[in-house]
Design an enzyme around this catalytic site. Structure first.
Site, mmCIF file in Angstrom:
data_model
loop_
_atom_site.group_PDB
_atom_site.id
_atom_site.type_symbol
_atom_site.label_atom_id
_atom_site.label_comp_id
_atom_site.label_asym_id
_atom_site.label_seq_id
_atom_site.Cartn_x
_atom_site.Cartn_y
_atom_site.Cartn_z
ATOM 1 N N ASP A 382 17.726 62.499 -27.596
ATOM 2 C CA ASP A 382 18.672 61.760 -26.786
ATOM 3 C C ASP A 382 19.714 60.786 -27.677
ATOM 4 O OD1 ASP A 382 20.558 60.699 -25.066
ATOM 5 O OD2 ASP A 382 19.029 60.517 -23.295
ATOM 6 N N GLU A 385 23.731 56.257 -25.285
ATOM 7 C CA GLU A 385 24.820 56.229 -24.358
ATOM 8 C C GLU A 385 26.074 55.825 -24.891
ATOM 9 O OE1 GLU A 385 24.167 57.493 -21.518
ATOM 10 O OE2 GLU A 385 22.051 57.720 -21.358
ATOM 11 N N ASP A 452 24.863 63.636 -18.490
ATOM 12 C CA ASP A 452 24.862 63.170 -17.284
ATOM 13 C C ASP A 452 26.012 63.295 -16.258
ATOM 14 O OD1 ASP A 452 22.694 62.087 -18.645
ATOM 15 O OD2 ASP A 452 23.229 60.036 -18.973
#
Length: 654
Positions: A382, A385, A452
């Site tokens: 990942d 963010e 997301d």
């Protein structure tokens, strides 16, 4: 001045240097710069190719040309490029509006350059490449993953940058019979307009693109895959059903879910440990408070024939035991102002520099010690963010190591570190789950998921365009959060319907993966632990439908394995637009809400609440029957079919 050298057609005027050379079958690579010499990076074009001898023609007072198989580029005396196929059809023409060449019918006082390299302080250029729009009815596909419903991108304005749920993979496939790779990982923009087409790089040293001519979409796609690389062969655990949620927060909770799938005799290939299973970001290990015996956990999962995937973030906080060593060795990204903080997410953090080979090796060494050597072979890489970024452009800066010129390369290099590490450990079938990718990422085992996304019907619809265009951009492994990520209450009847339709579609995606941050949030749990998200969490009716479609996925296992082999050997997408298999059918180029899973199954997702009947176009050139029925329909027409909540329409090619 035009001349030939080392199989290149070269144009030079003042400080402008242009190279055109063969690069793979029926393809040319075009580069231009205003530097003293041509930069040497190959970026996405890193696969080794046998050299081909082009036919180069240079005549005084005439356009010069270079031909490689089915493609020819001509260069005027003033440097204007036009590209043709073997039939003489024009594929690309530079958009120049100036008075450099008074014989050009498009000579103009507008003073617009086709290849504009505008200097910026520091030595780089702001680059704009302009082409004529040869046909307003041209259709353009690919370019990566964008959260919008359009499959055909003609007329679309595209940001060439990675964001959560957006992946820039700048390869375009045209209905005119060419493929075009913008071989530049800089942050930028592409405008595929009906008057002009332009590609922009905000900071770069060179113009670099690759163009191929082909007689079919498949020929173009296979040529592109040949020069950028092939995915590995998908391991067996990638063919079935994956269970995930935000998040299993301790060892016993995760094992309880795996045991329950086993008790119910429901096939489960993989389960996921998501983020914040660590004590501090940048330690790449299990927090012993919540994961007291990962060795025993992994051993039990293996006894259930369930693989474990673990989420790995590139973030490093200064409380990590690894931070001082990484700082000393220069393994962290640089910051051009303020504190060494690129993002705020449960603390002030920075990132390791995935563009630095030593940093990649260091992070892999920690992952190998704490995960891989314990039996974990699947990684969720990942990129974290970006919306938590402290500065407006730190999304670009941390992906770039403070260099916009390579702003889109971070995900590819992140996957590369784990791919090369696992290869050195003797593993060949490698899967790295990422939310972003760039051209060529596929060869590092990149399985891209669509980020997301919202739990809504419109978001669901967007994912079909995203998945199909990612496949055409050369990324065959793609998946999505079944049900969407943000929100969704498993007890809400409206969400249950959306979830059901999404789950049915998930059975016909390259990887079938359930994930999401469900509501309402449980109390007394640490750090972002959403509500239950297992198939029995949605009531008995939904449970039975999910069980049915997991069974269908198992029926497809042998077929999916063959599709994965085809992707590995030729770069063929698993999810295919109708025109990919039926290019001669003009209507197939217009259909955007259906697709083919491989060449055999015509899949019709249901994108509206309450819809129980749907119109389906059956491509011409084949006969079709509904899955489970015997009635045969001839292609080239539309049929109306029922779609009760327990069934998504799927036609089988006869």
């Amino acid at each position: 001045m035009l001349y030939a050298e080392d199989n290149k057609l070269i144009f030079r005027f003042d400080d402008h240097l242009l190279w055109i050379q063969p690069w793979g079958d029926n393809a040319l690579r075009v580069r231009a710069t205003k530097l003293a010499s041509m930069p040497t990076e190959d970026w996405a074009l890193s696969s080794k190719l046998t050299s081909t001898e082009p036919a180069i023609s240079i005549e005084e007072h005439k356009d010069s040309s270079i031909t490689n198989g089915k493609i020819t580029a001509t260069v005027s005396q003033r440097g204007k490029i036009t590209v043709y196929n073997q039939k003489g059809d024009k594929l690309l023409e530079e958009y120049a509006r100036n008075r450099r060449d008074l014989k050009d019918p498009k000579c103009s006082a507008l003073e617009v350059e086709a290849r504009e390299l505008r200097p910026i302080l520091g030595g780089d250029f702001h680059l704009t490449m302009r082409f004529e729009s040869l046909d307003p009815k041209e259709k353009i596909y690919g370019m990566g993953q964008y959260q919008q419903p359009f499959l055909n991108l003609k007329g679309v304005d595209i940001e060439l940058a990675h964001r959560n749920s957006q992946a820039s993979v700048p390869f375009a496939l045209s209905s005119l019979g060419y493929g075009f790779l913008w071989n530049n990982p800089a942050i930028g923009r592409a405008v595929l307009g009906t008057n002009t087409m332009s590609f922009e790089a905000y900071s770069t040293k060179v113009l670099d693109y690759w163009v191929v001519a082909g007689d079919s979409p498949a020929e173009i796609e296979e040529a592109y895959s040949k020069v950028t690389g092939y995915v590995p062969m998908m391991p067996e655990y990638g063919l079935g059903f994956w269970q995930c949620k935000l998040r299993y927060w301790n060892q016993e909770q995760l094992l309880g879910v795996a045991r329950e799938y086993k008790r119910r005799n429901i096939p489960l290939d993989l389960i996921v440990v998501d983020f914040f299973h660590w004590k501090h970001q940048g330690e790449w290990s299990f927090d012993p408070e919540f994961w007291p015996d990962p060795d025993a956990m992994i051993k039990e999962l293996q006894s259930l024939n369930v693989e474990l995937m673990v989420s790995v973030w590139p973030t490093v906080e200064n409380a990590s035991t690894n931070y001082p060593e990484m700082l000393e060795k220069g393994l962290l990204i640089r910051h051009d102002r303020g504190l060494r903080v690129s993002m705020q997410c449960n603390g002030d953090i920075t990132h390791f520099d995935a563009t630095n080979p030593s940093a990649r090796e260091y992070v892999w060494s920690k992952a190998k010690q704490n995960y891989y050597d314990k039996g974990i072979k699947v990684f969720w890489l990942d990129e974290a963010e970006p919306e938590y970024s402290v500065y407006d452009f730190d999304l670009y800066r941390y992906h770039a190591g403070s260099n916009l010129q390579i702003g889109n390369i971070f995900p590819k290099e992140y996957a590369r570190g784990f791919y090369e590490g696992m290869q050195s450990a003797g593993q060949s079938n490698i899967v790295n789950l990422l939310r972003c990718a760039w051209a060529g990422s596929q060869k590092y085992g990149a399985l891209v998921w669509s980020g997301d996304i919202a739990s809504s019907w419109s978001s669901f619809r967007n994912q079909l365009a995203a998945g199909l265009n990612m496949g055409l951009a050369g990324i065959p492994w793609w998946t999505t959060d079944i049900g969407g990520f943000h929100g969704g209450d498993p007890s809400d009847p409206a969400f249950r319907e959306l979830f059901t339709r999404w789950f049915q579609w998930g059975a016909f995606c390259p990887v079938m993966r359930l994930h999401g941050d469900r509501e309402p949030k449980p109390e007394n749990r640490p750090t972002d632990s959403g509500s239950d998200n297992e198939i029995w969490s949605y009531g008995e009716e939904v449970y039975e439908i999910c069980k049915k479609y997991i069974g269908i996925r198992e029926e497809l296992r042998d077929y999916t394995r063959e599709l994965m082999k085809e992707a590995h050997e030729k770069g063929t997408p698993l999810m295919r637009t109708l025109f990919y298999e039926f290019p001669a059918d003009k209507k197939a180029w217009d259909v955007e809400t259906q697709y083919l899973y491989g060449s055999k199954y015509l899949v019709v997702p249901v994108f509206e609440a309450g819809k129980r009947s749907i119109e389906v176009y059956l491509p011409a050139g084949a006969s079709w029957k509904i899955w489970g029925q015997d009635v045969i329909h001839e292609g080239g027409k539309e049929v109306q079919v029922e779609c009760p909540i327990e069934t998504m329409p799927v036609f089988v090619r006869v």
